[in-house]
Design a protein around this motif. Sequence first.
Motif, PDB file in Angstrom:
ATOM      1  N   VAL A   1       0.839  -1.203   0.000  1.00 24.30           N
ATOM      2  CA  VAL A   1       0.000   0.000   0.000  1.00 24.30           C
ATOM      3  C   VAL A   1       0.873   1.252   0.000  1.00 24.30           C
ATOM      4  O   VAL A   1       0.818   2.075   0.901  1.00 24.30           O
ATOM      5  N   THR A   2       1.695   1.360  -1.004  1.00 21.59           N
ATOM      6  CA  THR A   2       2.495   2.571  -1.170  1.00 21.59           C
ATOM      7  C   THR A   2       1.636   3.666  -1.785  1.00 21.59           C
ATOM      8  O   THR A   2       0.598   3.399  -2.396  1.00 21.59           O
ATOM      9  N   ALA A   3       2.081   4.903  -1.621  1.00 22.53           N
ATOM     10  CA  ALA A   3       1.315   6.050  -2.089  1.00 22.53           C
ATOM     11  C   ALA A   3       1.250   6.087  -3.608  1.00 22.53           C
ATOM     12  O   ALA A   3       2.222   5.760  -4.297  1.00 22.53           O
ATOM     13  N   ILE A   4       0.080   6.471  -4.114  1.00 22.49           N
ATOM     14  CA  ILE A   4      -0.089   6.706  -5.542  1.00 22.49           C
ATOM     15  C   ILE A   4      -0.732   8.077  -5.728  1.00 22.49           C
ATOM     16  O   ILE A   4      -1.289   8.663  -4.797  1.00 22.49           O
TER      17      ILE A   4
ATOM     18  N   LEU B   1       2.010  13.922  -5.168  1.00 23.37           N
ATOM     19  CA  LEU B   1       3.154  13.223  -4.607  1.00 23.37           C
ATOM     20  C   LEU B   1       4.432  14.008  -4.857  1.00 23.37           C
ATOM     21  O   LEU B   1       4.617  14.617  -5.907  1.00 23.37           O
ATOM     22  N   ALA B   2       5.297  13.979  -3.867  1.00 24.62           N
ATOM     23  CA  ALA B   2       6.591  14.644  -3.949  1.00 24.62           C
ATOM     24  C   ALA B   2       7.551  13.869  -3.065  1.00 24.62           C
ATOM     25  O   ALA B   2       7.126  13.123  -2.186  1.00 24.62           O
ATOM     26  N   PRO B   3       8.863  14.007  -3.247  1.00 21.30           N
ATOM     27  CA  PRO B   3       9.820  13.278  -2.411  1.00 21.30           C
ATOM     28  C   PRO B   3       9.577  13.469  -0.917  1.00 21.30           C
ATOM     29  O   PRO B   3       9.725  12.521  -0.139  1.00 21.30           O
TER      30      PRO B   3
ATOM     31  N   ARG C   1       7.955  11.571   4.601  1.00 23.31           N
ATOM     32  CA  ARG C   1       7.087  11.699   5.770  1.00 23.31           C
ATOM     33  C   ARG C   1       6.319  10.397   6.026  1.00 23.31           C
ATOM     34  O   ARG C   1       6.091  10.021   7.181  1.00 23.31           O
ATOM     35  N   LEU C   2       5.943   9.703   4.965  1.00 25.28           N
ATOM     36  CA  LEU C   2       5.291   8.401   5.124  1.00 25.28           C
ATOM     37  C   LEU C   2       6.261   7.402   5.758  1.00 25.28           C
ATOM     38  O   LEU C   2       5.879   6.643   6.658  1.00 25.28           O
TER      39      LEU C   2
END
Length: 355
Positions: free
Chosen positions: A227-230, A248-250, A255-256
């Motif tokens: 469940v990584t960010a998309i 999304l940004a680095p 932060r995640l």
Amino acid sequence: MEQNERIPHFKDWRLDHWQYAYGQPTATAIFKDVPEDFIVTEKLGYDLTGEGENLYLLIEKTSMNTQQVCMHLAKVLQRRLRDVGYAGLKDKHAITRQWFSIQMNVKQEPDLTGVETPNIKLLQTIRHNRKLKVGSLKSNQFDIQLKSVSDIADVQRRLTHIAEHGVPNYFGEQRFGFKGNNLNWANRMADGEAIRDKKVKGFGLSGARSFLFNEVLSARLAGNPEVTAIEGDVFELAGSNSYFQQPLAPEIHQRLAEKDIYLTGPMFGDGEMLSKGDVQTLENDIATQHPKWVKLLVDNGLKQERRALWLYPQNVKHTQSGDNISLSFELPSGTFATSVIRECIRILERENTSQ
């Protein structure tokens, strides 16, 4: 999953179809064989003042649900049921230590001699200036016994991994009632039946909303086990109910990784969905499979909210004794120990536990 309008009002729901983060466990074990196998202790997270018109009682209950304790306290202390407060519902088949509040005149010294029963122990009393309300709780401590574990090494490996990486933040099966009957109530309401009992109505609404959240989370896991960010995700600030949406940004990924923010899924209701792009498409797909439930939530005044998709147990510890495992961990309020357990073992059915 069948469309909502094709589901009969009475059925035994199978709630074991949701995806796992680390694959379905190979180990089986006996879970909650006796109340002593599942001990829950509330942590309020704030100090009680020692004065005020609300008497707080720390109760240890065994094989009773929270509502039964509330009714007992109201009867013994001669108060209305609505004068009894609690922070959250606790399991019946367990030993749980939780706080209750009773509205009571500051000058009145209550007679507590009838509070204790074979299933109720009074551990502490203290005054406070506010009634205890649902949700006013920091966390719960769990002390659990898993018996007759078939694969000790696999469970220990999973617990070590969970302590670092967490588990999907599913609503536990108790949210849906015995054999999912709360979902049957949701169907009855969605088809126009008026439910007068506010508690039953609440169970139905909560069950349907929680089911939809679990469906979204399971769909996310099916295509992305970590469940990584998309693009299009909505984020929650850790330790708060504040959520936001941004590209999304680095720094978001960082932060995640640091657990400063969490990914979220929808708690369906009225209002605009915050998610965008592929995330919104996935969430809308789930909603369109259950239009009657979504309409039911909107018609009953529930608003669009978000809930963290991932759960990080704190202070995870475990020890082995023969083929039994003792484990303990702490979870924030509103989350479920069974979400941790389901990633560790397959629970043996009670009728098979003697084999």
